[in-house]
Design an enzyme around this catalytic site. Structure first.
Site, PDB file in Angstrom:
ATOM      1  NE  ARG A 128      -5.225   0.178  13.055  1.00 15.74           N
ATOM      2  CZ  ARG A 128      -4.593   0.353  11.910  1.00 15.74           C
ATOM      3  NH1 ARG A 128      -3.273   0.426  11.877  1.00 15.74           N
ATOM      4  NH2 ARG A 128      -5.275   0.461  10.783  1.00 15.74           N
TER       5      ARG A 128
ATOM      6  CG  ASP B  44       0.383   0.384   9.370  1.00 15.87           C
ATOM      7  OD1 ASP B  44      -0.186   1.159  10.161  1.00 15.87           O
ATOM      8  OD2 ASP B  44       0.847   0.753   8.286  1.00 15.87           O
TER       9      ASP B  44
ATOM     10  CE  LYS C 181      -2.823   0.987   3.490  1.00 19.51           C
ATOM     11  NZ  LYS C 181      -4.032   1.281   4.303  1.00 19.51           N
TER      12      LYS C 181
END
Length: 450
Positions: free
Chosen positions: A356, A325, A27
């Site tokens: 998160r 991530d 990405k």
């Protein structure tokens, strides 16, 4: 893009995971490929581009500012750029969907152009703070009108010529670093970013590949990246390697589901992106890199991953920038390990697509895992390979976060009863084929009624 209907998902243990996986293009590289090609003079061709919603938001925004971007019949993409300094005034607001990377990097591009742009996003992105980017860009001359708390929607007015700065990153953030460097592309003089803690370096590698005058120096204060402005970028042919963040879900899935043996093809192995591989190996995971090779200046390999008994560890804090991530899926691995895992040093997780840390703490607790929440991470008491009990009919709150949804889907692959996820639609932002791939490997995800 910003208003997809919720799609609840149910998943429980089925069979061992077997087979070969090709994960979507990385990405980070996909975003940058479109942006840099959109600023080059001439035609660039991109193969292996991630066609998730986040990257498509970048493509749409670059089109809105003048770049000619076309998906060809063979799945490759061609981009005819406008040249550095050539971005045009967009006629409508730029809809970033759920993509923080698109938002922050494109703000950097706009900052040194004489245009005004309004950025909007979905409910999740609109909660994320943008001050970490707007502050240095304002120092370069850009002007911002933001929503309360420095959030989206926001309107920015670029300045041309902008003012070069030397900026020390207060937190490790590749997005902030990249935004400043992209603003520096069209700024007279030399713009410098000092990062005390190294972060992923795709912007530096790719900008040099496109012909930018960029120098990286190691100093006692940290890594200093200097870019000379008013650059001319040359078109490139780009092969995007597989995203290690997407590969991480299958690394953990194969590690925790007994009898599993999978191969993940063409995974980016840039050393600023392999923190999860290092952490899982410390836990005892069986991850073998096969056919390591160089593709376009990036290290790439196939990864063979087999089920293994994992052990709890104290995750080295210096791995955080190279796996920021991947913490949600690391938390899942820790839930099945023997003993205690302490994963800290990840303050950045509080301001991702969701908080998160809190979101994964709640999700794992609902699934019967003992979790202690810290400001910068979690302590997790592992189940020593035992399957989860399930969520008892309750639904995990994904909070519009694709990585939460995929991480808890992986957890469900080793659960006696179903793990229910309230909304797996956000998975499409980064990995549209995730559910189909899970099914092909032997998992049994099922869409359920909302």
């Amino acid at each position: 893009m910003s208003n997809a209907s919720p799609r609840p998902l149910s998943i429980a243990a089925a069979s061992p995971l077997r087979g070969t996986v090709t994960v979507p293009g990385d990405k980070s590289i996909s975003h940058r490929s479109l942006m840099f090609a959109g600023l080059a003079v001439g035609e660039s061709r991109i193969r292996g581009l991630l066609e998730g919603e986040d990257v498509l938001a970048t493509a749409a925004a670059m089109r809105a500012m003048g770049a000619d971007i076309v998906r060809e019949d063979d799945g490759s993409w061609t981009v005819h750029g406008v040249g550095v300094g050539g971005l045009l005034q967009p006629q409508t607001a730029l809809d970033m969907g759920n993509s923080g990377t698109s938002t922050r990097l494109l703000m950097g591009l706009v900052a040194s152009h004489p245009i005004t742009a309004t950025f909007v996003g979905d409910a999740s992105l609109s909660k994320r703070p943008m001050a970490r980017v707007t502050e240095p860009l304002a120092m370069m001359g850009a002007d911002f009108t933001t929503s309360p708390g420095g959030r989206l929607p926001l309107t920015m007015r670029g300045l041309c010529p902008a003012v070069p700065i030397a900026y020390t990153l207060p937190i490790a953030s590749a997005q902030v670093k990249s935004a400043i460097l992209l603003a520096g592309l069209n700024t007279p003089g030399i713009t410098r970013v000092i990062e005390p803690v190294p972060t992923r370096d795709h912007s530096e590698r790719m900008l040099r590949g496109f012909g930018a005058d960029l120098i990286v120096e190691e100093t006692p204060e940290g890594r200093v990246i200097s870019i000379t402005g008013e650059a001319t970028l040359k078109p490139q042919s780009i092969d995007v390697p597989g995203d290690p963040s997407s590969a991480g879900f299958w690394m953990v899935a194969a590690s925790i589901v007994p009898g599993s043996n999978i191969t993940i093809r063409n995974v980016l192995m840039n050393p600023t992106r392999t923190g999860l591989v290092a952490a899982l190996r410390l836990m005892g995971a069986s991850i073998e890199a096969v056919d390591t090779r160089d593709v376009g200046g990036e290290s790439v390999a196939d990864l063979r991953v087999r089920h293994a008994s994992l052990s709890g560890i104290e995750v080295p804090a210096d791995l955080a920038p190279s796996m920021i991530d991947e913490y949600p899926i690391l938390f899942v691995a820790a839930a099945f390990a023997r003993g205690i895992t302490v994963a800290r040093g990840a303050h950045e997780l509080r301001v991702k697509e969701s908080d998160r840390i809190a979101t994964m703490a709640a999700a794992l607790t609902l699934a019967g895992v003992s979790v202690t929440e810290h400001e910068d991470g979690l302590t997790i008491e592992g189940r020593d390979g035992e399957p989860l009990a399930g969520t008892g009919g309750d639904r995990v709150a994904s909070l519009l976060d694709h990585r939460i949804a995929m991480s808890m889907a992986v957890a469900g692959m080793h659960s006696r009863e179903a793990v229910l996820i309230d909304d797996a639609a956000p998975i499409a932002t980064s990995y549209p084929a995730f559910i189909d791939t899970a099914t092909s490997l032997g998992a049994a995800p099922q869409w359920v009624a909302a």
